[in-house]
Write a protein that holds these residues in place. Structure first.
Motif, short mmCIF file in Angstrom:
data_model
loop_
_atom_site.label_atom_id
_atom_site.label_comp_id
_atom_site.label_asym_id
_atom_site.label_seq_id
_atom_site.Cartn_x
_atom_site.Cartn_y
_atom_site.Cartn_z
N ALA A 75 10.66 -4.22 70.81
CA ALA A 75 11.98 -4.68 70.38
C ALA A 75 12.93 -4.76 71.58
O ALA A 75 13.72 -5.71 71.70
N VAL A 76 12.85 -3.78 72.49
CA VAL A 76 13.69 -3.80 73.69
C VAL A 76 13.37 -5.03 74.54
O VAL A 76 14.27 -5.75 74.99
N VAL A 77 12.08 -5.29 74.72
CA VAL A 77 11.66 -6.44 75.53
C VAL A 77 12.18 -7.74 74.91
O VAL A 77 12.72 -8.61 75.60
N LEU A 78 12.05 -7.86 73.59
CA LEU A 78 12.48 -9.09 72.91
C LEU A 78 13.99 -9.26 72.96
O LEU A 78 14.49 -10.35 73.21
N THR A 79 14.72 -8.17 72.75
CA THR A 79 16.18 -8.25 72.77
C THR A 79 16.67 -8.56 74.18
O THR A 79 17.58 -9.36 74.39
N TYR A 80 16.04 -7.92 75.17
CA TYR A 80 16.45 -8.13 76.55
C TYR A 80 16.24 -9.60 76.94
O TYR A 80 17.08 -10.21 77.60
N ALA A 81 15.12 -10.17 76.50
CA ALA A 81 14.82 -11.56 76.86
C ALA A 81 15.69 -12.56 76.11
O ALA A 81 16.12 -13.55 76.68
N SER A 82 15.95 -12.28 74.84
CA SER A 82 16.55 -13.32 74.00
C SER A 82 18.04 -13.10 73.75
O SER A 82 18.74 -14.03 73.35
N GLY A 83 18.51 -11.87 73.96
CA GLY A 83 19.90 -11.58 73.60
C GLY A 83 20.11 -11.50 72.10
O GLY A 83 21.24 -11.48 71.62
N LEU A 84 19.03 -11.47 71.34
CA LEU A 84 19.14 -11.41 69.88
C LEU A 84 18.79 -10.01 69.38
O LEU A 84 17.90 -9.35 69.93
N PRO A 85 19.47 -9.53 68.34
CA PRO A 85 19.02 -8.29 67.70
C PRO A 85 17.64 -8.49 67.08
O PRO A 85 17.32 -9.59 66.62
N VAL A 86 16.83 -7.45 67.08
CA VAL A 86 15.50 -7.54 66.50
C VAL A 86 15.47 -6.72 65.20
O VAL A 86 15.83 -5.54 65.19
N VAL A 87 15.06 -7.36 64.12
CA VAL A 87 14.90 -6.68 62.84
C VAL A 87 13.52 -6.05 62.84
O VAL A 87 12.51 -6.76 62.89
N LYS A 88 13.48 -4.73 62.82
CA LYS A 88 12.20 -4.01 62.96
C LYS A 88 11.65 -3.64 61.59
O LYS A 88 12.30 -2.96 60.81
N LEU A 89 10.44 -4.15 61.34
CA LEU A 89 9.85 -4.02 60.02
C LEU A 89 8.42 -3.52 60.23
O LEU A 89 7.60 -4.22 60.83
N GLY A 90 8.12 -2.29 59.79
CA GLY A 90 6.78 -1.75 59.99
C GLY A 90 5.83 -2.17 58.88
O GLY A 90 6.25 -2.28 57.73
N ARG A 91 4.58 -2.41 59.23
CA ARG A 91 3.51 -2.39 58.22
C ARG A 91 3.16 -0.91 58.15
O ARG A 91 2.18 -0.46 58.75
#
Ligand code: PEP
Ligand code: CO
Length: 444
Positions: free
Chosen positions: A89-105
């Motif tokens: 999630a950190v990697v994705l947010t850092y790259a995109s500037g978007l919040p990441v909705v974290k959803l576990g299986r």
């Protein structure tokens, strides 16, 4: 209108185990008397977040095991599953500037649909393994019998898992100041692990900068806590019914076994029992969509599952296979868009890319996983729609279940550390590697 938690029972539900009736009723009565696992307000918060995803203001990371296990269950395992999701999630947010909705299986993913009701080994035929909520993996008659007590155990393991997730996500472990501690040792030594450390250092520096500017970082809870929502396939409808409760605030029905429930590729008949059941609960719902889905099916699913066209209520999880996305997906996306239907599009790059090797090992290629996500992004770019997220099977462990990745897993290694109960998962290094690649796609 006349929906009840039991109205699915008037239809024939597919993929249900062959349960002993009396014991099943006892187990379901017991579960029905136990407290809910999640709360209606949390499910509404998730729907609000998914509504943001549908507008391109956030990105979904849905991830976890194909099947959770009764035997691989410990505090360390839950903590490490959370670590890899937080890192990605950190990697994705850092790259995109978007919040990441974290959803576990996670905390409920214990039941599996099967292509075949039985399995044949060396001339002996037994019922297929259907997940630890139903039977055991061992190939013997007793182990493969569907045992309703397992449903009760699945409930309790879900409750204990959720309890720890809540403590870890709200009690300091998910604090951005802990960002370095999420890098497990065997990941930290890899090139992806080092790349992650670099981002972590940049984030440290940005936080020091903000503090130096006089911003009070200590009081902003978004830096110190995260939401990790739970999800699983709503397969065993009796179990889901037993956990369906009326919200005291709104009077609406919620399936309190998880925040989001999904309908699998094998049970998405718009007139089937699974769709009937989920049509009546107010949780956010997802439906897996494979290459055989017709545009009319998707419109029918929108009619049944999201009649008020609410943003965030319904997600379609596309799982076509890397080579088929560009053929199969555009027509579906176009039709849903042209009908003005509110859906979140999520890419599952796992389930259309499974194959069996010459040595009979079920696996997936890392490159196919990346390839399917790339094609998914491309289709949405072409259609002017939003690629809302990814749905992944992965583990925090150093397993050798999927081929490839930067620290390549080769065919000859597949047998080394193959621990999956059902489908092959990306290991933690492959998962982080993938997060970097998705981050680049989001930037592009
Ligand atoms: C799964 O998500 O594990 C699964 C069985 O997926 P699908 O329904 O897409 O085949
Ligand atoms: Co799976």
């Amino acid at each position: 209108m006349d929906w009840t938690p039991a109205s699915w029972r008037t239809l024939t539900a597919s993929q249900q185990p062959d349960w002993p009736e009396v014991e099943l009723k006892e187990a379901l009565d017991e579960i029905g008397s136990l407290p809910p696992l999640v709360f209606a307000g949390e499910a509404r918060t998730l729907q609000d977040s998914l509504a943001k995803v549908s507008r391109g203001e956030a990105f979904v990371l849905q991830a976890g095991d194909c099947a959770e296990s009764f035997s691989d269950f410990s505090a360390d395992a839950i903590r490490d599953k959370l670590k890899i999701i937080l890192q990605m999630a950190v990697v994705l947010t850092y790259a995109s500037g978007l919040p990441v909705v974290k959803l576990g299986r996670i905390a409920g993913q214990f039941a599996k649909p099967r292509s075949s009701a039985t399995e044949m080994v060396k001339g002996r035929e037994l019922p297929s393994f259907r997940g630890h909520a139903v039977n055991d993996f061992a190939f013997d008659e007793n182990a493969r019998r569907a045992d309703p007590r397992r449903l009760v155990r699945a409930y309790h393991q879900s409750a204990a898992t959720l309890n720890l997730i809540r403590a870890l996500t709200k009690g300091g472990f998910a604090d951005l100041n802990q960002i370095h501690t999420w890098n497990q040792e065997f990941v930290a030594s890899s090139s992806q692990g080092r790349r992650y450390e670099q981002i972590a250092r940049h984030i440290d520096r940005a936080m020091r900068f903000m503090a130096a500017c006089g911003i009070d970082l200590a009081t902003d809870s978004s830096l110190h806590q995260v939401d990790l929502f739970t999800s699983h396939e709503a397969l065993i409808l009796g179990y889901e019914e037993a956990l369906t409760r009326r919200d005291s605030l709104t009077g609406d029905w919620y399936d309190c076994s998880a925040h989001l429930l999904w309908i699998g590729e094998r049970t998405r008949d718009p007139n089937g029992a699974h769709v009937e059941f989920l049509a009546g609960v107010r949780n956010p719902i997802a439906v897996k969509v494979g290459p055989s889905a017709a545009a009319d099916d998707l419109v029918a699913l929108c009619d049944r599952l999201n009649p008020n066209n609410e943003p965030g209520r319904l997600s379609f999880v596309s799982r076509m296979g890397a080579g088929r996305v560009e053929d199969a997906l555009p027509g579906l996306v176009k039709r849903v868009r042209d009908e003005g239907r509110e859906v979140v599009w999520i890419c599952d790059p796992m389930h259309g890319n499974t194959f069996v090797t010459e040595r009979s090992i079920k696996t997936r290629r890392f490159d196919d996983v990346v390839g399917e996500i790339k094609s998914f992004f491309m289709v949405h770019l072409q259609e002017g729609t939003v690629p809302g997220g990814v749905h992944l099977e992965l583990t925090h462990q150093d397993v050798t279940e999927c081929l490839g990745g930067a620290e390549e897993v080769l065919d000859a290694h597949l047998g080394d550390r193959y621990q999956a109960l059902c489908d092959p998962r990306l290991n933690a290094r492959q998962s982080l590697d993938l997060a970097f690649q998705i981050g680049e796609m989001l930037q592009g």
